[in-house]
Motif scaffolding. Structure first.
Motif, short mmCIF file in Angstrom:
data_model
loop_
_atom_site.label_atom_id
_atom_site.label_comp_id
_atom_site.label_asym_id
_atom_site.label_seq_id
_atom_site.Cartn_x
_atom_site.Cartn_y
_atom_site.Cartn_z
N ALA A 495 0.63 -0.27 4.47
CA ALA A 495 0.46 0.73 3.42
C ALA A 495 1.76 0.88 2.61
CB ALA A 495 0.06 2.07 4.02
N GLN A 496 1.65 0.79 1.28
CA GLN A 496 2.82 0.86 0.40
C GLN A 496 2.75 2.13 -0.44
OE1 GLN A 496 2.91 -2.77 -1.94
NE2 GLN A 496 2.19 -4.00 -0.20
N TRP A 497 3.88 2.82 -0.51
CA TRP A 497 3.93 4.08 -1.26
C TRP A 497 3.87 3.80 -2.76
CZ3 TRP A 497 2.90 8.89 -0.61
CH2 TRP A 497 3.38 9.86 -1.51
N ASN A 498 2.96 4.50 -3.44
CA ASN A 498 2.82 4.42 -4.89
C ASN A 498 3.33 5.73 -5.47
OD1 ASN A 498 1.79 4.59 -7.56
ND2 ASN A 498 0.17 3.11 -7.07
N GLU A 499 4.51 5.67 -6.01
CA GLU A 499 5.15 6.89 -6.49
C GLU A 499 4.36 7.54 -7.61
OE1 GLU A 499 7.69 9.84 -6.08
OE2 GLU A 499 8.03 7.97 -4.98
N ALA A 500 3.75 6.72 -8.45
CA ALA A 500 3.04 7.26 -9.61
C ALA A 500 1.85 8.13 -9.20
CB ALA A 500 2.56 6.12 -10.50
N ARG A 501 1.15 7.74 -8.18
CA ARG A 501 -0.02 8.53 -7.76
C ARG A 501 0.26 9.38 -6.54
NH1 ARG A 501 -3.30 3.22 -6.47
NH2 ARG A 501 -4.25 3.76 -8.46
N GLY A 502 1.43 9.23 -5.96
CA GLY A 502 1.79 10.05 -4.80
C GLY A 502 0.94 9.76 -3.58
N ARG A 503 0.57 8.49 -3.43
CA ARG A 503 -0.27 8.08 -2.29
C ARG A 503 0.10 6.66 -1.86
NH1 ARG A 503 -4.46 10.92 -0.42
NH2 ARG A 503 -5.07 12.83 -1.53
N TYR A 504 -0.44 6.28 -0.72
CA TYR A 504 -0.21 4.93 -0.20
C TYR A 504 -1.35 4.00 -0.63
CZ TYR A 504 3.39 6.81 2.91
OH TYR A 504 4.52 7.40 3.42
N ASP A 505 -0.97 2.78 -0.99
CA ASP A 505 -1.93 1.73 -1.32
C ASP A 505 -1.95 0.68 -0.20
OD1 ASP A 505 -2.43 2.83 -3.86
OD2 ASP A 505 -0.79 1.68 -4.77
N ILE A 506 -3.11 0.08 0.00
CA ILE A 506 -3.20 -1.13 0.83
C ILE A 506 -3.72 -2.23 -0.09
CG2 ILE A 506 -4.31 -2.27 2.78
CD1 ILE A 506 -4.44 0.40 4.20
N ARG A 507 -2.85 -3.21 -0.36
CA ARG A 507 -3.14 -4.22 -1.37
C ARG A 507 -3.33 -5.60 -0.75
NH1 ARG A 507 -2.35 -2.36 -6.41
NH2 ARG A 507 -1.21 -0.39 -6.68
N GLY A 508 -4.04 -6.44 -1.47
CA GLY A 508 -4.15 -7.85 -1.10
C GLY A 508 -5.01 -8.13 0.12
N ILE A 509 -6.04 -7.34 0.28
CA ILE A 509 -6.94 -7.54 1.44
C ILE A 509 -8.37 -7.74 0.94
CG2 ILE A 509 -5.48 -6.31 3.07
CD1 ILE A 509 -8.56 -4.60 1.77
N ILE A 510 -9.27 -8.05 1.88
CA ILE A 510 -10.70 -8.21 1.57
C ILE A 510 -11.48 -7.29 2.48
CG2 ILE A 510 -12.66 -9.82 1.60
CD1 ILE A 510 -10.72 -12.07 1.01
N GLU A 574 1.91 10.01 10.43
CA GLU A 574 1.23 11.23 10.02
C GLU A 574 1.06 11.28 8.51
OE1 GLU A 574 -0.62 14.95 10.45
OE2 GLU A 574 0.09 13.69 12.10
N HIS A 575 2.13 10.90 7.79
CA HIS A 575 2.10 10.94 6.34
C HIS A 575 1.09 9.93 5.78
CE1 HIS A 575 4.14 10.89 2.21
NE2 HIS A 575 3.77 12.14 2.41
N VAL A 576 1.09 8.72 6.34
CA VAL A 576 0.14 7.70 5.89
C VAL A 576 -1.29 8.16 6.13
CG1 VAL A 576 -0.73 5.37 6.35
CG2 VAL A 576 1.73 5.76 6.17
N SER A 577 -1.55 8.74 7.30
CA SER A 577 -2.93 9.16 7.64
C SER A 577 -3.43 10.27 6.75
CB SER A 577 -2.99 9.60 9.11
OG SER A 577 -2.36 10.85 9.30
N CYS A 578 -2.53 10.93 6.03
CA CYS A 578 -2.93 12.02 5.13
C CYS A 578 -2.87 11.63 3.66
CB CYS A 578 -2.03 13.24 5.34
SG CYS A 578 -2.16 14.00 6.96
N LYS A 579 -2.27 10.48 3.37
CA LYS A 579 -1.99 10.17 1.97
C LYS A 579 -2.47 8.78 1.51
CE LYS A 579 0.08 13.87 0.36
NZ LYS A 579 -0.40 14.56 -0.86
N LEU A 580 -3.37 8.17 2.25
CA LEU A 580 -3.93 6.89 1.79
C LEU A 580 -4.82 7.14 0.57
CD1 LEU A 580 -4.70 4.99 5.09
CD2 LEU A 580 -3.45 4.04 3.14
N TYR A 581 -4.75 6.23 -0.37
CA TYR A 581 -5.49 6.37 -1.62
C TYR A 581 -6.93 5.89 -1.46
CZ TYR A 581 -6.93 5.43 -6.45
OH TYR A 581 -7.61 5.41 -7.65
#
Length: 821
Positions: A495-510, A574-581
């Motif tokens: 999970a990568q932090w996206n500052e613009a949306r204030g959430r974590y992204d998971i990219r490049g998966i299927i 904890e932060h990731v589990s609450c802030k995934l996009y």
């Protein structure tokens, strides 16, 4: 069952067909490959396809025997590039048993007139039966009856009994019985470009007076295997001279048995085989073990009795005792469900517990998917955990033993924790093909499906469901917690932090929908923020954090020390589990992935008119120089998997944790939206869609359930059943009955029921295991009755709607149900 005139119930059942006998009338070459899969017999240790005894691999027949977890790796040069594949190995064929009259040709169904032909699979007894009558070019009529089993108790043994009757002729009958090591992996046409010779024959010997031995070794994995067979020949009611002549070839060994027969004489041939490998326990070596076993083994009928007893015990624990379906007087539904359960029990039995083998997507019934293990176990483990929990525990250890390989894969990809492979085989490395072949276009296409990282979430989910069903804290303590921590660590790492949306992204998966493997305007494969994957990731991390409340403090501290989990990392979890996009359409429908809403609508009507079957739209579009990545379509349920895995209450909790509003009213709209955009290109598709419609549209749900029952029986994918069963779909149909339509949920320390039987399902009765209780469940449209066998188990809490009942061993309770509108 499958098609009018092809699948029937056994003629011996008169007034009401027997829901234990799966039968096929007539010989149809076009259906033979499918029959060989559906009529396979096995015991969890090895499985043998239902090929005719006289058959050799050709364009019609494909005999195959497969040992659970027996793989071998071969390398093939494709366009000058070395391609390595690991395959489930086709073992020596122990079935060969044929005959000829005088000096004529060896028996071949294609060269005689068939007067009668029937295949029957006796599910209750685990017995393959074949009967036929034929007339040759000289007018000689012969009947043949074969019985066959792979022993469910004595896992190394199998038996074959053939009766040949000369109906109107006299002459010399020659019966040839052999073990055939001249085999290869050629059961999947699209793999024909790859190397297929996995075995090296080490020894082939005839052992006087009437036994034979064949020893082989896999070329790369060096698995040594010995097959020994004993044959006995008799003529019913007569004392006839029998001449036995050994036959030894480079890769085949056996006997010709020669005798003179007259009209009405029945010759009986019994063949008992033993199969041992170098990985078996408590043996000196495979050869000695196999030779000893056939000397000590009883005859066919005595072995059949103990085999039937073992099957009886299995059915006692797993069968649906009652499946009363309106308008189904022939019990076709019950028969299909039992067939599915039968094949599940042949793939995974008590014998699997000693093996380091997982649950393959296609069973041990063929070479489809190369015998690999996928996420399909997500559809299988809930059933095992509630019926054969000790087996589920053993099979979960397959994943635990490959944890180090998953850790290595994560590190190689630049992540932490454990990244499980999309396809797994012997050692847990990624086994997904680099390329796949499109027969429509003749093109080799890059395969990026290894990016389906959600398989790790399925592993964690199965661990948690097993714990919920059993309360097995020791498994969680010793194995499960470490698995779940490392899977959670992977999700927190990817999970990568996206500052613009204030959430974590998971990219490049299927996601589960393999049709979409990238964006049409982006060269790099993979998608961003697949909704199913992101929700499952949040769930995994949340459950891992819950373990700190479940496990003893000393174990948590020990795991944190061993895995080097610091407090700072737990804060990150904890932060990731609450802030995934999570991506949404403009109207509030959850998007399959970020950018999905901007894709083009697909012209479904045009393609349905153009092609008779559009299940594999990916292949169709590629052949047209197009791609599914441009369109709003799917191979199977993706977003809707969330409604399969979680109840509405569980999803509401997850959304709340993530900081998103959850409106239950969007569920029907979401289901309708994606259901209209699915080609149902996977046999799992009907399972999931039947599940998610079970509350809102029971009639459509039941229709999809009955379609799912036919996935392999009717070979809905147009030829793939010959390559092996679709085990996830088979287990899924049973799970629909036992968990979905009953509303059975494992939540906390309580077993929940919220029945909503389809109108067609009048009554359902089955047994299950829950928290050391052996429970009997009986549900009608109006009542739920539960009883617990006497035992020393602790009382359990049952919830039915807003009613709560404490059930003690020996108790029986019945509750009135209010039918949902």
């Amino acid at each position: 069952m499958a098609q009018s005139g092809t699948e029937t119930c056994h003629p011996a059942a008169q007034a009401r067909p027997d829901p234990w006998l799966f039968a096929h009338e007539g010989f149809d070459p076009a259906l033979e490959g499918r029959r060989e899969t559906l009529f396979a017999v096995g015991n969890g240790y090895f499985v043998t396809r239902g090929a005719a005894a006289e058959a050799r691999a050709d364009d019609l027949h494909y005999p195959g025997t497969y040992l659970a977890g027996a793989y071998n790796r071969l390398t093939t040069l494709i366009d000058g590039r070395p391609i390595e594949n690991e395959d489930l190995v086709n073992l020596p064929n122990w079935l060969p048993l044929t005959f000829r009259i005088d000096e004529g040709e060896w028996f071949d169904l294609r060269r005689v007139e068939i007067l009668g032909y029937q295949l029957t699979l006796d599910l209750r007894r685990g017995l393959y039966l074949r009967t036929l009558r034929v007339r040759d070019a000289l007018g000689r009529e012969t009947s043949l009856a074969e019985r066959r089993f792979v022993h469910m108790d004595a896992k190394h043994l199998a038996g074959q009994h053939v009766t040949i009757t000369s109906e109107n002729w006299s002459g010399r009958l020659t019966v040839r019985a052999m073990l055939d090591g001249d085999v290869a992996n050629t059961g999947v046409p699209r793999y024909k470009a790859f190397a297929s010779r996995n075995l090296r024959v080490c020894d082939a010997a005839a052992i006087a007076p009437s036994s034979m031995l064949l020893q082989v070794e896999t070329t790369q994995s060096k698995l040594r295997l010995a097959q020994a067979a004993r044959i006995e020949v008799s003529v019913r009611g007569l004392d006839v001279a029998v001449d036995k002549r050994p036959i030894k070839e480079a890769a085949r060994v056996g006997y010709d048995v020669i005798l003179d027969v007259t009209p009405g004489v029945s010759t009986e041939i019994e063949k008992i085989i033993a199969l041992y490998t170098s990985r078996d326990r408590a043996i000196a070596d495979p050869e000695t073990a196999a030779r000893t076993a056939i000397v000590r083994a009883e005859g066919f009928d005595a072995l059949l009795q103990t085999h039937e007893r073992a099957w009886g015990n299995l059915w006692e624990r797993t069968d649906l005792d009652l499946l009363d379906v309106a308008g189904d007087e022939a019990d076709e539904t019950h028969l299909a469900v039992r067939l599915h359960l039968f094949h599940l029990l042949q793939t995974a039995s008590s014998h699997s517990m000693e093996l380091d083998a997982g649950i393959p997507a296609r069973g041990w019934h063929g070479e489809g998917y190369r015998g690999h293990i996928f996420w399909d176990e997500l559809f299988i483990f809930p059933l095992l955990s509630l019926h054969l929990p000790i087996l589920a525990r053993a099979l979960l250890l397959y994943r635990y033993r490959r944890l180090d390989e998953a850790r290595w894969a994560a590190r190689q990809a630049g992540f932490r924790g454990a990244m499980y492979p999309w396809q797994s085989g012997s050692d847990g490395r990624e086994e997904t093909d680099v390329m796949y072949f499109n027969p429509r276009s003749g093109n080799w296409i890059k395969d990026d499906t290894h990016l389906q990282r959600h398989v790790g979430a399925a592993v964690a989910y199965n661990v948690w469901q097993y714990y919920q069903a059993t309360g097995d804290a020791e498994f969680l303590y010793s194995f499960g917690a470490e698995l779940m921590f490392e899977i959670a660590r992977f999700w927190a790492s990817i999970a990568q932090w996206n500052e613009a949306r204030g959430r974590y992204d998971i990219r490049g998966i299927i996601g589960p929908d393999e049709f979409h493997d990238g964006y049409p305007d982006r060269d790099a494969p993979g998608l961003d923020n697949n909704a199913y994957t992101n929700v499952m990731a949040a769930w995994c991390v949340t459950r891992a954090l819950d373990l700190f409340e479940l496990l003893p403090k000393e174990r948590c501290q020990e795991l944190c020390r061993d895995l080097r989990i610091e407090q700072e990392e737990l804060v990150h979890w904890e932060h990731v589990s609450c802030k995934l996009y999570l991506p949404f359409h403009h109207d509030g429908i959850l998007s399959q992935f970020e950018g999905y809403e901007a894709l083009q609508e697909f012209d479904w009507n045009a393609y349905r008119h153009k092609y008779p079957n559009i299940m594999r739209l990916d292949l169709i579009l590629e052949a047209e120089n197009d791609t599914p990545n441009r369109y709003k379509l799917s191979k199977q349920a993706d977003v809707l998997m969330l409604f399969y895995v979680f109840s509405a209450e569980e999803l509401a909790e997850l959304f709340e944790r993530l900081g998103y509003a959850f409106d239950p009213g969007t569920i029907p709209r979401t289901i309708d939206y994606y259901l209209r955009r699915s080609s149902h290109g996977s046999t799992l598709s009907a399972i999931v869609h039947a599940w998610v419609l079970a509350r809102s549209c029971r009639q459509r749900s039941w229709s999809l359930f009955t379609e799912a029952l036919q996935s392999d029986i009717s070979d809905v994918q147009g030829g793939t059943t010959r390559e092996g069963i679709h085990l996830g779909a088979m287990a899924g149909t049973i799970d629909l009955l036992q968990r979905c339509f009953t509303g059975l949920e494992l939540r906390g320390e309580e077993l929940h029921f919220h029945p909503a039987l389809p109108d067609e399902l009048r009554r359902l009765a089955f047994r299950l295991r829950y928290r050391q209780h052996s429970l009997s469940v009986d549900i009608t449209q109006d009542a739920l009755t539960l009883s617990s066998d006497p035992s020393g188990a602790e009382p359990i809490s049952i919830a039915v709607g807003d009613r709560h009942v404490v059930l003690r061993p020996g108790d029986r309770t019945s509750l009135t149900l209010v039918r949902p509108s």
